[in-house]
Design a protein around this motif. Structure first.
Motif, short mmCIF file in Angstrom:
data_model
loop_
_atom_site.label_atom_id
_atom_site.label_comp_id
_atom_site.label_asym_id
_atom_site.label_seq_id
_atom_site.Cartn_x
_atom_site.Cartn_y
_atom_site.Cartn_z
N PRO A 212 0.81 -1.22 0.00
CA PRO A 212 0.00 0.00 0.00
C PRO A 212 0.85 1.28 0.00
O PRO A 212 0.48 2.27 -0.65
CB PRO A 212 -0.82 -0.11 1.30
N LEU A 213 1.97 1.26 0.73
CA LEU A 213 2.84 2.43 0.78
C LEU A 213 3.50 2.68 -0.57
O LEU A 213 3.66 3.81 -1.01
CB LEU A 213 3.90 2.25 1.86
N ALA A 214 3.89 1.59 -1.25
CA ALA A 214 4.52 1.71 -2.56
C ALA A 214 3.52 2.22 -3.60
O ALA A 214 3.84 3.09 -4.42
CB ALA A 214 5.12 0.38 -2.98
N GLN A 215 2.31 1.67 -3.55
CA GLN A 215 1.29 2.08 -4.51
C GLN A 215 0.90 3.54 -4.34
O GLN A 215 0.58 4.23 -5.32
CB GLN A 215 0.06 1.18 -4.36
N ALA A 216 0.98 4.05 -3.11
CA ALA A 216 0.66 5.45 -2.84
C ALA A 216 1.83 6.38 -3.14
O ALA A 216 1.67 7.61 -3.06
CB ALA A 216 0.23 5.61 -1.38
N GLY A 217 2.98 5.81 -3.48
CA GLY A 217 4.14 6.64 -3.76
C GLY A 217 4.85 7.16 -2.53
O GLY A 217 5.70 8.05 -2.63
N ASN A 218 4.54 6.57 -1.37
CA ASN A 218 5.17 7.02 -0.12
C ASN A 218 6.58 6.46 0.07
O ASN A 218 7.37 7.04 0.82
CB ASN A 218 4.29 6.64 1.07
N VAL A 219 6.85 5.32 -0.55
CA VAL A 219 8.18 4.72 -0.48
C VAL A 219 8.54 4.19 -1.86
O VAL A 219 7.66 3.96 -2.70
CB VAL A 219 8.25 3.57 0.55
N ARG A 220 9.83 3.97 -2.09
CA ARG A 220 10.31 3.35 -3.32
C ARG A 220 10.89 1.99 -2.96
O ARG A 220 11.73 1.88 -2.07
CB ARG A 220 11.37 4.22 -3.98
N VAL A 221 10.44 0.96 -3.65
CA VAL A 221 10.91 -0.41 -3.40
C VAL A 221 12.08 -0.70 -4.35
O VAL A 221 11.93 -0.60 -5.57
CB VAL A 221 9.80 -1.44 -3.61
N LEU A 222 13.23 -1.07 -3.79
CA LEU A 222 14.41 -1.34 -4.59
C LEU A 222 14.62 -2.82 -4.85
O LEU A 222 15.13 -3.21 -5.90
CB LEU A 222 15.66 -0.76 -3.91
N ALA A 223 14.26 -3.66 -3.89
CA ALA A 223 14.49 -5.10 -4.03
C ALA A 223 13.78 -5.83 -2.90
O ALA A 223 13.31 -5.22 -1.93
CB ALA A 223 15.99 -5.42 -3.99
N VAL A 224 13.72 -7.16 -3.03
CA VAL A 224 13.25 -8.01 -1.95
C VAL A 224 14.42 -8.90 -1.52
O VAL A 224 15.34 -9.15 -2.31
CB VAL A 224 12.03 -8.86 -2.34
N THR A 225 14.38 -9.36 -0.28
CA THR A 225 15.54 -10.06 0.28
C THR A 225 15.46 -11.58 0.17
O THR A 225 16.16 -12.29 0.87
CB THR A 225 15.72 -9.68 1.76
N SER A 226 14.60 -12.07 -0.73
CA SER A 226 14.50 -13.50 -0.97
C SER A 226 15.27 -13.85 -2.24
O SER A 226 15.65 -12.98 -3.03
CB SER A 226 13.03 -13.90 -1.14
N ALA A 227 15.48 -15.14 -2.46
CA ALA A 227 16.19 -15.58 -3.66
C ALA A 227 15.28 -15.57 -4.89
O ALA A 227 15.75 -15.59 -6.02
CB ALA A 227 16.76 -16.98 -3.44
N GLU A 228 13.95 -15.51 -4.64
CA GLU A 228 12.99 -15.53 -5.73
C GLU A 228 12.11 -14.28 -5.68
O GLU A 228 11.99 -13.65 -4.63
CB GLU A 228 12.09 -16.78 -5.62
N PRO A 229 11.49 -13.91 -6.80
CA PRO A 229 10.57 -12.76 -6.80
C PRO A 229 9.38 -13.01 -5.87
O PRO A 229 9.06 -14.15 -5.54
CB PRO A 229 10.12 -12.67 -8.26
N VAL A 230 8.73 -11.94 -5.47
CA VAL A 230 7.59 -12.00 -4.56
C VAL A 230 6.36 -11.46 -5.29
O VAL A 230 6.39 -10.34 -5.82
CB VAL A 230 7.85 -11.18 -3.29
N SER A 231 5.28 -12.25 -5.30
CA SER A 231 4.10 -11.86 -6.06
C SER A 231 3.48 -10.56 -5.57
O SER A 231 2.89 -9.81 -6.35
CB SER A 231 3.06 -12.98 -6.03
N ALA A 232 3.60 -10.27 -4.28
CA ALA A 232 3.01 -9.05 -3.73
C ALA A 232 3.74 -7.80 -4.22
O ALA A 232 3.17 -6.70 -4.20
CB ALA A 232 3.03 -9.11 -2.21
N LEU A 233 5.01 -7.96 -4.65
CA LEU A 233 5.80 -6.84 -5.17
C LEU A 233 6.44 -7.30 -6.48
O LEU A 233 7.66 -7.49 -6.56
CB LEU A 233 6.86 -6.42 -4.16
N PRO A 234 5.65 -7.46 -7.52
CA PRO A 234 6.14 -8.08 -8.76
C PRO A 234 7.24 -7.30 -9.47
O PRO A 234 8.00 -7.88 -10.25
CB PRO A 234 4.87 -8.17 -9.63
N ASP A 235 7.34 -6.01 -9.23
CA ASP A 235 8.36 -5.20 -9.91
C ASP A 235 9.67 -5.12 -9.14
O ASP A 235 10.62 -4.48 -9.60
CB ASP A 235 7.83 -3.78 -10.14
#
Length: 324
Positions: A212-235
């Motif tokens: 929700p914070l990313a969609q509202a433009g309140n934060v910028r997501v740079l990466a996820v800390t798993s070895a695989e992509p995460v469906s909740a943050l597809p980009d």
């Protein structure tokens, strides 16, 4: 210190029951059950506790109360559960900071290894590496370069010293070879508020609260800390593919009880909680949140705790982290 007493259960072993208590009692649960969340409302631990608590309440026909008790990296609430009666009516939503990173504290008024017993590992989830939009880094590599150019010039917030969001940040600094300032808060919600306000620049936040914070433009997501992509943050690319091939740091949440809870009751709590986690609607919701359902047995959870404790103790020792 609260006086401990064991509630008599129809399936409890006689040797575990105090002699002073009568032979008759109602089956468990015969009154509301409390799940202590040792962080402020609004964070991932709180979200998961309410999700599981709602389904346990429906299963048991008894109210499950979520009791937020933030402070000291989760140890204020955890100690309350550790000192509670062993009757199953007081449970804990536990985290890495309580079960695997307690060596960060020079002394604690309780011992999480011996005073708490795992009911189950509920779920595991990656963190999202997020920054305030004013930070001049649009990729993970750019954040690493910025941190190298400004040693100690960036501040990362966490849910508290020893929390999974703190440990993920410490491991990041060790793997990336950078130095940032750690700012512990009384839960992720307070840290996120300051990140959105621009008071801190970086967080390694559990995925469920980020979209929700990313969609509202309140934060910028740079990466996820798993070895695989995460469906909740597809980009968001995995950090392993975005500049840090050796960096994986997942958070996990547990349900725990006072260690004096009789084994039959601990097994009953495990069975009921795992049944709730196996409900299709719960699994779907966890997937939407970016979490992976676990539902381990009591013994599997104990082994998991031991392995994770070894991992995070190494991180703590390498960084020479101590909290008085």
């Amino acid at each position: 210190m609260l006086r401990r007493s064991l509630a008599i259960l129809p399936f409890a072993a006689p040797g575990l029951l105090p002699r002073a208590v009568g032979a008759q009692s109602a089956p468990f649960p015969s009154r509301p059950v409390r799940i202590v969340v040792p962080f402020a409302a609004g964070g991932t631990a709180d979200v998961l506790a309410r999700l599981v608590g709602e389904r346990l309440s429906a299963k048991w026909g008894q109210q499950v109360i979520i009791d937020n008790r933030p402070g000291a990296g989760g140890n204020i609430g955890a100690e309350q559960v550790a000192r509670a009666p062993g009757d199953g009516y007081t449970l804990l939503l536990g985290t890495i900071g309580i079960h695997a990173a307690s060596s960060i504290y020079s002394k604690l008024p309780y011992n999480p290894d011996t005073d708490l017993a795992p009911v189950t590992v509920l779920a595991e989830m990656p963190n999202a590496i997020i920054v305030h939009p004013s930070v001049p880094a649009r990729t993970l590599r750019e954040l690493i370069e910025l941190a190298r150019q400004r040693p100690g010039g960036l501040t990362f917030g966490s849910a508290g010293s020893g929390s999974s969001t703190h440990m993920a940040g410490e491991l990041f600094m060790q793997v990336a070879g950078v130095r940032m300032v750690h700012a512990p808060y009384r839960g992720s919600a307070a840290a996120l508020n300051d990140l959105v306000a621009g008071s801190i620049q970086v967080m390694f936040e559990n995925v469920p609260t980020v979209p929700p914070l990313a969609q509202a433009g309140n934060v910028r997501v740079l990466a996820v800390t798993s070895a695989e992509p995460v469906s909740a943050l597809p980009d968001a690319p995995p950090a392993t593919q975005a500049g840090l091939p050796d960096y994986v740091a997942t958070a996990w949440m547990t349900l725990a009880a006072p260690s004096i809870v009789p084994v039959p009751l601990l097994q009953r709590l495990n069975t009921d909680t795992v049944a709730v986690l196996n409900e299709p609607a719960i699994q779907q919701r966890l997937t939407q949140l970016g979490a992976l359902k676990r539902g381990l047995s009591v013994e599997e959870s104990r082994r998991f705790f031991a392995e994770e404790t070894q991992k995070w103790t190494r991180v703590i020792q390498t960084a020479d982290i101590r909290v008085n």
